[in-house]
Write a protein that holds these residues in place. Sequence first.
Motif, PDB file in Angstrom:
ATOM      1  N   GLN A  73     -12.434   2.581  -0.236  1.00 43.23           N
ATOM      2  CA  GLN A  73     -12.234   3.990   0.679  1.00 43.23           C
ATOM      3  C   GLN A  73     -10.968   4.709   0.595  1.00 43.23           C
ATOM      4  OE1 GLN A  73     -14.322   3.690   4.664  1.00 43.23           O
ATOM      5  NE2 GLN A  73     -15.144   1.595   3.946  1.00 43.23           N
ATOM      6  N   ALA A  74      -9.904   3.840   0.754  1.00 45.56           N
ATOM      7  CA  ALA A  74      -8.669   4.407   0.708  1.00 45.56           C
ATOM      8  C   ALA A  74      -8.195   5.046  -0.503  1.00 45.56           C
ATOM      9  CB  ALA A  74      -7.608   3.096   0.745  1.00 45.56           C
ATOM     10  N   ASN A  78      -7.299   8.618   0.791  1.00 43.67           N
ATOM     11  CA  ASN A  78      -5.896   8.588   1.344  1.00 43.67           C
ATOM     12  C   ASN A  78      -5.056  10.010   0.914  1.00 43.67           C
ATOM     13  OD1 ASN A  78      -2.785   7.851   0.406  1.00 43.67           O
ATOM     14  ND2 ASN A  78      -3.442   6.918   2.349  1.00 43.67           N
ATOM     15  N   ARG A  79      -4.610  10.659   1.741  1.00 42.64           N
ATOM     16  CA  ARG A  79      -3.923  12.126   1.659  1.00 42.64           C
ATOM     17  C   ARG A  79      -2.438  11.813   0.869  1.00 42.64           C
ATOM     18  NH1 ARG A  79      -8.399  12.499   2.920  1.00 42.64           N
ATOM     19  NH2 ARG A  79      -9.212  13.950   4.598  1.00 42.64           N
ATOM     20  N   ASP A  80      -1.945  10.435   0.924  1.00 48.03           N
ATOM     21  CA  ASP A  80      -0.806  10.628   0.058  1.00 48.03           C
ATOM     22  C   ASP A  80      -1.077  10.500  -1.410  1.00 48.03           C
ATOM     23  OD1 ASP A  80       1.172  10.232   1.921  1.00 48.03           O
ATOM     24  OD2 ASP A  80       1.093   8.047   2.196  1.00 48.03           O
ATOM     25  N   VAL A 256      -5.969   5.776   9.284  1.00 45.53           N
ATOM     26  CA  VAL A 256      -5.089   6.876   8.737  1.00 45.53           C
ATOM     27  C   VAL A 256      -4.892   6.449   7.252  1.00 45.53           C
ATOM     28  CG1 VAL A 256      -2.953   7.922   8.645  1.00 45.53           C
ATOM     29  CG2 VAL A 256      -4.341   7.561  10.861  1.00 45.53           C
ATOM     30  N   LEU A 257      -4.693   5.402   6.852  1.00 44.06           N
ATOM     31  CA  LEU A 257      -4.552   4.948   5.668  1.00 44.06           C
ATOM     32  C   LEU A 257      -5.810   5.146   4.659  1.00 44.06           C
ATOM     33  CD1 LEU A 257      -2.876   1.729   5.814  1.00 44.06           C
ATOM     34  CD2 LEU A 257      -1.618   3.612   4.866  1.00 44.06           C
ATOM     35  N   LEU A 258      -6.780   5.197   5.304  1.00 41.91           N
ATOM     36  CA  LEU A 258      -8.208   5.564   4.603  1.00 41.91           C
ATOM     37  C   LEU A 258      -8.643   7.145   4.578  1.00 41.91           C
ATOM     38  CD1 LEU A 258      -8.457   2.572   4.566  1.00 41.91           C
ATOM     39  CD2 LEU A 258     -10.868   2.747   5.147  1.00 41.91           C
TER      40      LEU A 258
END
Length: 484
Positions: A73-74, A78-80, A256-258
């Motif tokens: 899922q990450a 993830n936005r990064d 948030v990491l995901l």
Amino acid sequence: MTYFDRPSNIFIRVLIAALVSGCTVGPDYQRPTTDLPAKWSTELPNNQMDGKQNPQVWWQSFNDALLTSLITQARLGNRDLYQAEARIREARASRDLAIANILPSLSMNASASKNQPSNASRFGQVGQFSSAYNQFSHSLDASWEVDLWGKQRRSIESAEAGLDAAEEDLRDVLVSLYAEVAINYIDVRRYQNELIVAKESLKAQQENYDIAYWREQAGLVSRVDVLQAKQSVETTRADIPKYTSLLEQAKHGLAVLLGKQPAELNALLAQSAPIPAASNSIAIGIPADILRQRPDVRRSERELAAQTAQIGVAEAAAYPSFDLSGSIGVEALAAANLYTAAAKAFQLAVSSAWVLFDSGRIRSNVKMQTALQEQALGLYQNTILTALKEVEDSLIAYTQERQRCDALKASVTIGKDALTLAEQQYQAGTADFLTVLESQQSLLTAQNQLIESETEVASNLVTLYKALGGGWNQNEAKPVGTHS
């Protein structure tokens, strides 16, 4: 005197010679040689070495389906990663722009105008009226800056290396992301287990308080035993809000990491589970693998290559430049005559420019680019040293924490036996309540230390795989986890 011996045609000879020789100024990049140790200074026991394990998917060694699902899922949310992928697209566009600069440009122009000269213009005599006229034109124009000294080729070389560095940056984000997801997940399990221990201890201490209260009512013990039991209950009760808060914060950080909102994982992680325990077999490879596997090392090397090419770009500015241009089209004063044979027009031109004096600007720029290249080399070498340090630190932390964890497991087993014996003796009247309290506190401390140590073992292993650069497949043409 032949045609090519004429002074007016010297630039043509220079142009042809440069095109034939393919001259490229500036240093040609060579990957720096690096001396690395043959093996790590910290060695794992033989039963923990396994060359078959795949560090690219190290999380599978924990045999935790939920952890694997969270990492998947990450990778998707993830936005990064979105930002890293955007940097790749930026670098790719920069590379394409550099390639475009070395190729000719072609444009098409068309115009139509009505002109009214003044009475004083060259089209009429002063004092006479000059009649208006129309003019039509249609042309195809081409221009090309000949890359004699490799300025554009060095620019392409630099842009290609920059693109490689951007791809390594994405892989570095992946390596860090997967490690952070795993560590946050391990923390969630830690606080869940600490809550369980705290609640179980609270329940046992409440029972001991009840016993002390009944014995005090019967006149068998003093009020001190009851107060001590009550203090123990309240001290343990105070730990529950702390662990609850830490648990929720760990869940929020994991969400948030995901790429999810903070509370979206609450339902998924509502059920407690043991702290993930990896198999004893670990694949750590050799120090030379760092150069091939760690994205930050690979990225630093590509940045060094990009900066080396910039020296050639700067040096090329000291040499003359040559531009070829041409235009072919039609011009006429009447639209009906525009595409007739008589309307044909063309122009060919060769121009050159050479900076003879610039107060040292070009020389200073070459020095600056050379200094930047030296900085990039130092950064690359330091990145390797840092990578080796991180692996060695992780290895020693992991191996020593495993030993500590084994000792704490034995301590918890002994502590449970000691508490059971103390409770039996207290109920029989052969031991005082202080012995029970000390046994309870000792066991609770050992249990919390064991949970902490199990967390450290798992987290240190994750950190070790991160230090080794695990989490991406170097055989794939495209970095894992791209959204494009």
